[in-house]
Scaffold this active site. Structure first.
Site, PDB file in Angstrom:
ATOM      1  N   ASP A 283      30.796   2.984  24.181  1.00  0.00           N
ATOM      2  CA  ASP A 283      30.625   4.442  24.214  1.00  0.00           C
ATOM      3  C   ASP A 283      30.464   4.962  25.644  1.00  0.00           C
ATOM      4  O   ASP A 283      31.118   5.922  26.066  1.00  0.00           O
ATOM      5  CB  ASP A 283      29.404   4.859  23.382  1.00  0.00           C
TER       6      ASP A 283
ATOM      7  N   SER B 174      30.065   9.441  19.689  1.00  0.00           N
ATOM      8  CA  SER B 174      29.305   9.149  20.914  1.00  0.00           C
ATOM      9  C   SER B 174      28.660  10.362  21.562  1.00  0.00           C
ATOM     10  O   SER B 174      28.729  10.543  22.785  1.00  0.00           O
ATOM     11  CB  SER B 174      30.191   8.448  21.955  1.00  0.00           C
ATOM     12  N   SER B 175      28.006  11.166  20.745  1.00  0.00           N
ATOM     13  CA  SER B 175      27.262  12.282  21.319  1.00  0.00           C
ATOM     14  C   SER B 175      26.121  11.751  22.194  1.00  0.00           C
ATOM     15  O   SER B 175      25.801  12.351  23.218  1.00  0.00           O
ATOM     16  CB  SER B 175      26.707  13.188  20.212  1.00  0.00           C
TER      17      SER B 175
ATOM     18  N   HIS C   7      33.545  -2.680  16.362  1.00  0.00           N
ATOM     19  CA  HIS C   7      32.528  -3.719  16.565  1.00  0.00           C
ATOM     20  C   HIS C   7      33.030  -4.915  17.386  1.00  0.00           C
ATOM     21  O   HIS C   7      32.425  -5.976  17.371  1.00  0.00           O
ATOM     22  CB  HIS C   7      31.960  -4.198  15.222  1.00  0.00           C
ATOM     23  N   THR C   8      34.132  -4.733  18.079  1.00  0.00           N
ATOM     24  CA  THR C   8      34.610  -5.828  18.938  1.00  0.00           C
ATOM     25  C   THR C   8      33.885  -5.825  20.281  1.00  0.00           C
ATOM     26  O   THR C   8      33.888  -6.836  20.973  1.00  0.00           O
ATOM     27  CB  THR C   8      36.130  -5.694  19.193  1.00  0.00           C
TER      28      THR C   8
ATOM     29  N   GLY D 184      29.528   9.521  14.967  1.00  0.00           N
ATOM     30  CA  GLY D 184      30.359   8.422  15.446  1.00  0.00           C
ATOM     31  C   GLY D 184      31.306   8.790  16.576  1.00  0.00           C
ATOM     32  O   GLY D 184      32.252   8.064  16.846  1.00  0.00           O
TER      33      GLY D 184
ATOM     34  N   SER E 232      17.966  22.202  24.987  1.00  0.00           N
ATOM     35  CA  SER E 232      19.346  22.114  24.501  1.00  0.00           C
ATOM     36  C   SER E 232      19.681  23.358  23.700  1.00  0.00           C
ATOM     37  O   SER E 232      18.819  23.909  23.013  1.00  0.00           O
ATOM     38  CB  SER E 232      19.488  20.885  23.617  1.00  0.00           C
TER      39      SER E 232
ATOM     40  N   TYR F   6      23.830  -2.184  11.648  1.00  0.00           N
ATOM     41  CA  TYR F   6      24.515  -2.478  12.913  1.00  0.00           C
ATOM     42  C   TYR F   6      23.955  -3.757  13.532  1.00  0.00           C
ATOM     43  O   TYR F   6      24.686  -4.676  13.876  1.00  0.00           O
ATOM     44  CB  TYR F   6      24.358  -1.298  13.880  1.00  0.00           C
TER      45      TYR F   6
ATOM     46  N   GLU G 203      19.880   2.759  26.551  1.00  0.00           N
ATOM     47  CA  GLU G 203      19.952   2.858  25.090  1.00  0.00           C
ATOM     48  C   GLU G 203      19.432   1.571  24.430  1.00  0.00           C
ATOM     49  O   GLU G 203      18.717   1.613  23.439  1.00  0.00           O
ATOM     50  CB  GLU G 203      21.389   3.163  24.652  1.00  0.00           C
TER      51      GLU G 203
HETATM   52  C1  GLA Z   1      28.735   2.189  18.097  1.00  0.00           C
HETATM   53  C2  GLA Z   1      28.188   1.396  19.272  1.00  0.00           C
HETATM   54  C3  GLA Z   1      29.322   0.782  20.092  1.00  0.00           C
HETATM   55  C4  GLA Z   1      30.290  -0.001  19.205  1.00  0.00           C
HETATM   56  C5  GLA Z   1      30.697   0.826  17.986  1.00  0.00           C
HETATM   57  C6  GLA Z   1      31.508   0.043  16.990  1.00  0.00           C
HETATM   58  O1  GLA Z   1      29.465   3.295  18.560  1.00  0.00           O
HETATM   59  O2  GLA Z   1      27.416   2.235  20.088  1.00  0.00           O
HETATM   60  O3  GLA Z   1      28.803  -0.037  21.107  1.00  0.00           O
HETATM   61  O4  GLA Z   1      29.729  -1.228  18.820  1.00  0.00           O
HETATM   62  O5  GLA Z   1      29.577   1.372  17.310  1.00  0.00           O
HETATM   63  O6  GLA Z   1      32.712  -0.372  17.530  1.00  0.00           O
END
Ligand code: GLA
Length: 388
Positions: free
Chosen positions: A175, A129-130, A38-39, A127, A71, A224, A163
């Site tokens: 991501d 990044s699909s 979350h940085t 988590g 798909s 989030y 997005e």
């Molecule tokens: C998700 C979001 C990213 C990032 C992470 C946490 O993957 O899409 O932008 O904030 O969470 O680091």
């Protein structure tokens, strides 16, 4: 699955769906963050790495302004006009395709439609990044079918815009940036303010192993954006004393502590985590190539404890996984990955112990939770592009 077999599978299915052969192939990898939860939306640093799990699109340009996309992994499909995207939502995975097309058009690019088939080895919704992998594979494909070229950072920003503004998920840049800028064989230190990055090699003998809790992540959306808002509130309060502060990236621990009493407790905790996590990314930049096991272990541990107790993005399944990972042979460090709230976690493991580590975590976690996890080593793959 071997690349050749995978290609044949996709080509055969393409032929069945659309008749004939695909003309272009694009690919984009998923990612795992080694430090920096979350940085990104706090304009800080992230140590990120692409993984050797990716999303492919096989496609053939069309003469009209339509995209027809299927798909091999996800239910549902999309058949839509590029001109009317504003009004049509697919309400399924195709929204990432539509969102990317929408954002490209918003940025002024004229698009040619295509018939396309997606195949992905990135686990969905856990988590890794699909979604970004699909967006970036799609952005590469539109460049091919429509005849223009984007630089990788611009491509990432367009994916993020789609997005944020089309799909409605207020994510940061991590991501998409990882997926386009990732380097084979190395991690990447990303500066989310300047959008520049530095390749960061990892000491020999250390492997990155993903431990997927396979627990549902249904809080991601609401929690989030709540975290984002809380960080902004922190900046607002602290900004009264330090007008130059734009984001938590600019705040030191001393400044935070000095004004601790003015911040609601929950805001203080969120800020503290981000400021410390940001520093841990910079510390990892030193520790990763050095391979100092103790230092790596402490950085990972502090990141998880902060994520659990201060940023509060852990979950019961993650806590069980954390203990299972720490108890397994060869572990160097263990922490959360992605947004948290379930999904995958990440470990550094002694290369020679990976198999024993995976076997033990699978058994231990299943005993603790009754859920069968997925545990697999990953290697950093090249960023998004045409499939070679
Ligand atoms: C998700 C979001 C990213 C990032 C992470 C946490 O993957 O899409 O932008 O904030 O969470 O680091």
């Amino acid at each position: 699955m071997e690349a050749e077999a995978r290609k044949k599978l996709v080509a055969d299915n393409f032929n069945e769906l659309f008749g004939g052969h695909p003309q272009f192939w694009s690919r984009a990898p998923g990612r795992v963050d080694l430090m920096g939860s979350h940085t990104d939306y706090n304009l800080g640093y992230v140590m990120t790495m692409t993984i050797d799990r990716d999303t492919w699109i096989a496609a053939r340009p069309r003469q009209d302004q339509r995209v027809c996309i299927h798909s091999l992994n996800a239910a549902g499909w999309g058949d839509f006009e590029l001109e009317t995207l504003e009004k049509t939502r697919g309400c399924n995975w195709t929204d990432y395709v539509r969102g990317t097309a929408w954002a490209l058009q918003q940025a002024g690019y004229k698009l040619t439609g295509f018939d396309g088939l997606v195949h992905s080895t990135v686990p969905f919704g856990s988590g890794l990044s699909s979604s970004a992998a699909l967006e970036m594979a799609c952005a590469v494909m539109f460049q091919q079918t429509s005849g223009f070229t984007l630089d990788p950072v611009e491509m990432a920003l367009i994916g993020q815009a789609g997005e944020n503004r089309y799909v409605g998920m207020n994510c940061g840049i991590l991501d998409q940036y990882s997926s386009t800028m990732g380097q084979a064989g190395s991690a990447l230190l990303l500066d989310c303010r300047s959008l520049s990055s530095q390749v960061t090699p990892m000491a020999a003998g250390i492997m990155v192993v993903i431990c997927d809790t396979r627990a549902e992540r249904n809080l991601v959306g609401t929690e989030y954006s709540e975290r984002r808002t809380q960080c902004e509130q922190g900046v607002e309060i602290l900004g009264k004393h330090y007008p130059d502060i734009e984001a938590l990236r600019d705040v030191s621990i001393e400044q935070l502590e000095r004004h601790n009493g003015e911040l609601p407790e929950v805001i203080y905790k969120r800020c503290r985590f981000i400021i410390e996590e940001n520093q841990r990314v910079l510390d990892l930049k030193q520790a990763l190539p050095d391979g100092n096991r103790q230092c790596l272990g402490e950085l990972f541990r502090d990141s998880y404890l902060g994520a659990r107790d201060l940023y509060q993005i852990s979950a019961l399944a993650m806590e069980s996984m954390y203990h299972a990972m720490l108890a397994a042979p060869g572990v160097i460090g263990a922490r959360q990955a992605g947004a948290g709230f379930g999904g995958c976690m990440v470990t550094l493991v002694q290369a020679e112990a990976v198999e024993a580590f995976a076997g033990q975590v699978q058994k231990d976690y299943a005993q603790r939770t009754g859920i069968q996890p997925q545990v697999f080593p990953v290697m950093a793959a090249a960023g998004a592009g045409l499939l070679k």
